[in-house]
Write a protein that holds these residues in place. Structure first.
Motif, short mmCIF file in Angstrom:
data_model
loop_
_atom_site.label_atom_id
_atom_site.label_comp_id
_atom_site.label_asym_id
_atom_site.label_seq_id
_atom_site.Cartn_x
_atom_site.Cartn_y
_atom_site.Cartn_z
N TYR A 101 72.79 -17.55 -40.24
CA TYR A 101 71.56 -17.48 -42.07
C TYR A 101 72.24 -17.37 -42.66
N SER A 104 71.28 -20.98 -43.35
CA SER A 104 69.99 -21.37 -43.81
C SER A 104 70.01 -21.01 -45.46
N ARG A 105 70.85 -20.69 -45.88
CA ARG A 105 70.44 -19.96 -47.35
C ARG A 105 71.13 -21.56 -48.25
N LYS A 106 69.91 -21.73 -48.62
CA LYS A 106 70.03 -23.19 -49.61
C LYS A 106 70.74 -22.40 -51.19
N ASN A 111 76.76 -25.76 -48.05
CA ASN A 111 76.35 -25.49 -46.67
C ASN A 111 76.24 -26.76 -45.47
N THR A 115 77.72 -27.76 -41.72
CA THR A 115 77.33 -27.91 -41.38
C THR A 115 77.68 -29.18 -41.01
N ARG A 162 69.33 -20.89 -36.93
CA ARG A 162 69.23 -21.99 -38.31
C ARG A 162 67.70 -22.54 -38.66
N THR A 163 67.36 -22.90 -37.42
CA THR A 163 65.84 -23.96 -37.89
C THR A 163 64.77 -22.30 -38.22
N GLN A 166 65.27 -20.20 -40.77
CA GLN A 166 64.60 -21.26 -42.23
C GLN A 166 62.91 -21.79 -42.28
N GLU A 170 60.43 -16.36 -46.95
CA GLU A 170 61.32 -16.47 -47.84
C GLU A 170 61.09 -15.16 -49.34
N LYS A 298 61.98 -29.12 -36.92
CA LYS A 298 61.62 -27.82 -38.39
C LYS A 298 60.45 -28.88 -39.45
#
Length: 299
Positions: A101, A104-106, A111, A115, A162-163, A166, A170, A298
Motif C-alpha cells: 500500500y 502504491s502511493r504516488k 517510491n 521498490t 501493489r499492482t 494501484q 483513487e 498493470k
C-alpha cells in the motif's frame, strides 16, 4: 454463416476433440501419482514390495498411518508446521500488504527507489553463510520465530498486491482523506476489504511455501528437535529410506499387526503432508484466478 446458424465447422469440432483429449491426458498425468501414493499408503507394507499397486490397495491397512502418528517427533513436527503456516501466513500477508500500500502511493517520494531495492533482493542475496551468521547474531537460532521474522516481506507477493491496489479507485482514498482518515485507517477499512481476491491468492502462495519449507528447519532449528517441521522429518525419512536401498526398516516404528516399510511410511507421510493444502485450495480457488490476473497485469 455456420456460427450464425448455430452449426460448428469441422475445424472447430476437431479443435474441441483434440483439446478435450489433451486436457484428459494432463488430468491423468497429474492425478495418477497422487492417487497411486494414496493407494500405497493404505496398502500393507510388505505387500507393496511385490509391486503392482496402481490406483487401488491390494491389502488394505491403516497401520502405515498408525505408525506415522505413533512417532512422537512427527506429531510435534506436524504441530510446528501448522503453527508456522498459520502465524507465518497471517503476519507475512499483513506486512507485505502494508508495504504494498505504501509503495502504491504516488505521493511517497521514495517510491521508485525502495521498490528497486526490494526487487534487487529477488535476484541477489547475501549468501547462505552470511545469512546463517545474521540469524545467529540476532538470536533467532533454535527459535520458532526464525520461521516468521526473516520472511516477513515477500517481494513477488508485494508486487502483485501493489499492482492490484494501484487499480483501485483513487476517489475512494481521496474521499476518506477528506473525511479525516489517516493512511493506516484507510489501509484497514478500505484497501484491505477491497483487496480480498488478491489477498486470498497471495495467502495461498504463502501458506504453501510455509507448509512445504524444510531447509530453514535443517539450518536453524536442527539443534532443537521440538522445533523441527513435519517436512524436515519427512526429508530425513526419505534420506534414510534411500540410504537403506529400499530395505525394510521397522525398528523405529511400533508395529501391531502389519509390517511397514520405508515405501509405505513415505507414502503415508506424503499424504499427511499434502492433505491440508489440498483441503484448503477449494476455499480459495474462487479468488485465485481473479486475484492473480488483476494483480499481475498493470495497464
Amino acid at each position: 454463416m455456420n456460427r450464425i446458424s448455430g452449426k460448428r465447422s469441422l475445424g472447430d469440432s476437431i479443435f474441441s476433440i483434440t483439446n478435450g483429449i489433451f486436457m484428459l491426458l494432463v488430468m491423468v498425468v497429474t492425478l495418477y501419482p497422487f492417487l497411486n501414493t494414496i493407494a500405497v499408503s493404505f496398502n500393507n507394507g510388505l505387500d507393496t514390495i511385490r509391486g503392482g499397486i496402481y490406483l487401488w490397495p491390494r491389502e488394505w491397512t491403516l497401520q502405515n498411518y498408525v505408525s506415522v502418528f505413533q512417532n512422537p517427533h512427527l506429531t510435534q513436527a506436524a504441530f510446528i508446521s501448522v503453527a508456522r503456516t498459520v502465524v507465518g501466513t497471517v503476519v507475512q500477508l499483513f506486512c507485505t500488504a502494508m508495504l504494498a500500500y505504501v509503495l502504491s502511493r504516488k505521493e511517497y517520494m521514495f517510491n521508485k527507489l525502495v521498490t528497486t531495492l526490494f526487487v534487487i533482493t529477488m535476484y541477489f542475496s547475501g549468501g547462505l553463510i552470511p545469512g546463517y551468521m545474521l540469524i545467529k547474531q540476532v538470536g533467532l537460532l533454535n527459535s520458532f520465530w526464525v520461521y516468521i521474522i526473516p520472511g516477513l516481506i515477500g517481494v513477488f507477493n508485494m508486487i502483485v498486491i501493489r499492482t492490484y491496489i494501484q487499480g483501485l479507485s483513487e476517489g475512494l482514498i481521496e474521499s476518506a482523506k477528506m473525511d479525516g482518515a489517516g493512511d493506516f485507517r484507510i489501509f484497514m477499512r478500505i484497501v484491505l476489504p477491497l483487496s480480498k481476491p488478491v489477498l486470498a491468492t497471495v495467502a495461498l502462495f504463502i501458506a504453501v511455501g510455509q507448509w512445504n519449507s524444510w531447509f530453514d528447519s535443517m539450518l536453524y532449528t536442527a539443534g532443537n528437535r521440538n522445533l523441527t517441521t513435519l517436512q524436515y522429518e519427512l526429508m530425513k525419512l526419505l534420506s534414510s529410506s534411500t540410504s537403506q536401498g529400499g530395505t525394510v526398516n521397522v525398528d523405529q516404528y511400533k508395529n501391531v499387526t502389519n509390517m511397514v516399510t520405508p515405501v509405505s511410511i513415505r507414502a503415508a507421510i506424503t499424504i499427511v503432508t499434502a492433505m491440508p493444502i489440498v483441503l484448503l485450495y477449494p476455499f480459495l480457488q474462487k479468488y485465485f484466478v481473479t486475484g492473480l490476473t488483476i494483480g499481475g497485469v498493470k495497464e
